[in-house]
Design an enzyme around this catalytic site. Structure first.
Site, PDB file in Angstrom:
ATOM      1  N   HIS A 145       1.328   4.824  -2.448  1.00  0.00           N
ATOM      2  CA  HIS A 145       0.985   5.663  -3.599  1.00  0.00           C
ATOM      3  C   HIS A 145       2.276   6.324  -4.056  1.00  0.00           C
ATOM      4  O   HIS A 145       2.884   7.067  -3.269  1.00  0.00           O
ATOM      5  CB  HIS A 145      -0.028   6.735  -3.196  1.00  0.00           C
ATOM      6  CG  HIS A 145      -1.292   6.155  -2.630  1.00  0.00           C
ATOM      7  ND1 HIS A 145      -2.426   5.972  -3.382  1.00  0.00           N
ATOM      8  CD2 HIS A 145      -1.586   5.684  -1.384  1.00  0.00           C
ATOM      9  CE1 HIS A 145      -3.373   5.428  -2.627  1.00  0.00           C
ATOM     10  NE2 HIS A 145      -2.884   5.236  -1.401  1.00  0.00           N
ATOM     11  N   GLU A 155     -11.408   3.163   5.574  1.00  0.00           N
ATOM     12  CA  GLU A 155     -10.380   4.060   6.135  1.00  0.00           C
ATOM     13  C   GLU A 155     -11.142   5.103   6.947  1.00  0.00           C
ATOM     14  O   GLU A 155     -11.041   5.147   8.168  1.00  0.00           O
ATOM     15  CB  GLU A 155      -9.574   4.713   5.000  1.00  0.00           C
ATOM     16  CG  GLU A 155      -8.527   5.717   5.457  1.00  0.00           C
ATOM     17  CD  GLU A 155      -7.818   6.417   4.284  1.00  0.00           C
ATOM     18  OE1 GLU A 155      -8.319   6.348   3.150  1.00  0.00           O
ATOM     19  OE2 GLU A 155      -6.752   7.041   4.527  1.00  0.00           O
ATOM     20  N   HIS A 188       0.855  -1.194   0.000  1.00  0.00           N
ATOM     21  CA  HIS A 188       0.000   0.000   0.000  1.00  0.00           C
ATOM     22  C   HIS A 188       0.889   1.242   0.000  1.00  0.00           C
ATOM     23  O   HIS A 188       1.276   1.746   1.052  1.00  0.00           O
ATOM     24  CB  HIS A 188      -0.927  -0.030   1.232  1.00  0.00           C
ATOM     25  CG  HIS A 188      -1.961   1.051   1.248  1.00  0.00           C
ATOM     26  ND1 HIS A 188      -3.185   0.893   1.863  1.00  0.00           N
ATOM     27  CD2 HIS A 188      -1.975   2.305   0.731  1.00  0.00           C
ATOM     28  CE1 HIS A 188      -3.894   2.002   1.728  1.00  0.00           C
ATOM     29  NE2 HIS A 188      -3.162   2.878   1.047  1.00  0.00           N
ATOM     30  N   HIS A 200      -9.455   0.915  -1.644  1.00  0.00           N
ATOM     31  CA  HIS A 200      -9.464   1.551  -0.334  1.00  0.00           C
ATOM     32  C   HIS A 200     -10.893   1.465   0.196  1.00  0.00           C
ATOM     33  O   HIS A 200     -11.840   1.858  -0.512  1.00  0.00           O
ATOM     34  CB  HIS A 200      -9.081   3.029  -0.442  1.00  0.00           C
ATOM     35  CG  HIS A 200      -7.619   3.289  -0.640  1.00  0.00           C
ATOM     36  ND1 HIS A 200      -6.896   2.737  -1.651  1.00  0.00           N
ATOM     37  CD2 HIS A 200      -6.751   4.066   0.073  1.00  0.00           C
ATOM     38  CE1 HIS A 200      -5.648   3.160  -1.566  1.00  0.00           C
ATOM     39  NE2 HIS A 200      -5.522   3.969  -0.526  1.00  0.00           N
ATOM     40  N   ASP A 203       1.622   7.092   2.100  1.00  0.00           N
ATOM     41  CA  ASP A 203       2.182   8.296   1.467  1.00  0.00           C
ATOM     42  C   ASP A 203       3.327   8.795   2.348  1.00  0.00           C
ATOM     43  O   ASP A 203       3.195   9.816   3.040  1.00  0.00           O
ATOM     44  CB  ASP A 203       1.092   9.378   1.352  1.00  0.00           C
ATOM     45  CG  ASP A 203      -0.098   8.900   0.544  1.00  0.00           C
ATOM     46  OD1 ASP A 203       0.021   8.814  -0.688  1.00  0.00           O
ATOM     47  OD2 ASP A 203      -1.136   8.564   1.157  1.00  0.00           O
TER      48      ASP A 203
HETATM   49  N1  ADE Z   1      -4.566   8.658  -2.043  1.00  0.00           N
HETATM   50  C1  ADE Z   1      -3.341   8.707  -1.485  1.00  0.00           C
HETATM   51  N2  ADE Z   1      -3.391   8.293  -0.224  1.00  0.00           N
HETATM   52  C2  ADE Z   1      -4.671   7.945   0.041  1.00  0.00           C
HETATM   53  C3  ADE Z   1      -5.354   7.433   1.164  1.00  0.00           C
HETATM   54  N3  ADE Z   1      -4.731   7.185   2.320  1.00  0.00           N
HETATM   55  N4  ADE Z   1      -6.676   7.238   1.070  1.00  0.00           N
HETATM   56  C4  ADE Z   1      -7.315   7.492  -0.066  1.00  0.00           C
HETATM   57  N5  ADE Z   1      -6.729   7.977  -1.161  1.00  0.00           N
HETATM   58  C5  ADE Z   1      -5.413   8.208  -1.111  1.00  0.00           C
HETATM   59 ZN    ZN Z   2      -3.727   4.700   0.379  1.00  0.00          ZN
END
Ligand code: ADE
Ligand code: ZN
Length: 339
Positions: free
Chosen positions: A19, A200, A17, A197, A279
């Site tokens: 990005h 969350e 996971h 996703h 991220d």
């Molecule tokens: N894009 C980048 N990080 C993300 C996240 N944690 N949740 C949803 N979209 C994303």
């Molecule tokens: Zn993500």
């Protein structure tokens, strides 16, 4: 404590996971802005870092999409990906399955081919020169409509050899997986694996939809599954992994602090959970720091941390033979540190 840190550093890990746009460090953002003659609203790296205080997912996404604006040429996407892979090599992340968001770029007039070719070239070099293997997952932005996702899927069909699966990211609440049922159906027909996703910030119902309508092999985040015991049972029965991102969850205020994170509870319920950085340039740490600080905060044992690393390979899209090889390597490291 040093010993535990060394153990985590030595442990082979897979990241599932991540990005790639979220690995854009402020230093590279500045460099690319200069190279591409783009004016940033920040005057220094420090100023950028100071802006990284988020109230929720949306407040992060606003700045994340803005930052991605410095990525213009194929070389920019290459440099971004290469920097991340170098970090993987340093941290013993042996395999990574990275997300990219083509619409973030194509909506600014950047060609799909520019994006994917830059990323793909770096991934090939990463395998050859750094020994880091990878798969690429293309995410649809869920705040946009399904028609736009179909257009993105069409562009991807010329690059099927470079992409293993499709995912769903961006603003979760108000954009349930059901919105993308048809494009995921078509993606599966075209031979892509699916992930999304879900859970969350969004409710457990979104996770049910990801399973039932999008036929996902993994759920990204999924921490809110704990609110629904029937859902937990389904995830356990079908061995659907949750790609959990502890630092991200703290930065985006899903939990107040790492000590409150539910990762250990999820593990104890028998779920396949792994640790990921999401991220990392925005959330304050890459894989080893996520592992180490989470393990410390939740008082995870060596065996629990090893289980998390094992889960990461088990939930990946590599072959059974490759998985077995990594399980054996994990066992060796555990044996070394248990004595
Ligand atoms: N894009 C980048 N990080 C993300 C996240 N944690 N949740 C949803 N979209 C994303
Ligand atoms: Zn993500």
């Amino acid at each position: 404590m040093l010993k535990f840190q060394n153990f985590i550093e030595e442990l082979p890990k897979a990241e599932l996971h991540l990005h790639i746009e979220g690995s854009l460090e402020p230093e590279l953002m500045f460099k690319l802005a200069e190279r591409n003659k783009i004016k940033l609203r920040f005057n220094s790296v420090e100023e950028i870092r100071e802006a990284y205080n988020f109230d929720n997912l949306q407040s992060f996404l606003d700045i994340y999409y803005e930052g991605a604006g410095v990525l213009v040429h194929e070389q920019d996407f290459y440099d971004l990906t290469w920097e991340y892979l170098e970090k993987c090599a340093r941290e013993n992340v042996k395999h990574t399955e990275i997300f990219f968001d083509p619409q973030t770029h194509t909506d600014r007039g950047i060609k799909f081919d520019t994006v994917i070719n830059g990323i793909d070239k770096a991934l090939n070099d990463g395998k050859e020169k750094l020994g880091v293997s990878s798969n690429l997952i293309m995410c649809f932005l869920r705040h946009l409509d399904e028609k736009a996702a179909f257009e993105t899927l069409n562009s991807a069909l010329n690059h099927k050899d470079k992409i293993i699966g499709v995912g769903l990211d961006s603003s979760e609440v108000g954009h349930p997986p059901s919105k993308f049922k048809n494009v995921f159906e078509k993606s599966i027909e075209e031979g892509f694996f699916t992930v999304a996703h879900a859970g969350e910030e969004g409710p457990p119902e979104y996770i049910w939809e990801a399973l039932d309508l999008l036929k996902v092999k993994r759920v990204d985040h999924g921490v809110r599954s704990i609110e629904d015991s029937k859902l937990v049972q389904r995830l356990v029965d079908e061995n659907i992994s949750l790609t959990v991102c502890p630092f991200s969850n703290i930065k985006l205020r899903v939990f107040d602090k790492l000590e409150d994170h539910n990762l250990k509870k999820l593990l104890d319920l028998g779920l396949n959970v792994c640790i990921n950085s999401d991220d990392p340039a925005y959330f304050g740490g890459y894989m080893n720091q996520n592992y180490f600080e989470t393990a410390e905060a939740l008082k995870l044992t060596i065996d629990e941390v090893a289980k998390v690393a094992r889960n990461s390979f088990e939930a990946s899209f590599i072959s059974e033979t490759e998985k077995q090889n990594f399980y054996d390597q994990i066992t060796s490291v555990v044996d070394k540190y248990r004595v």
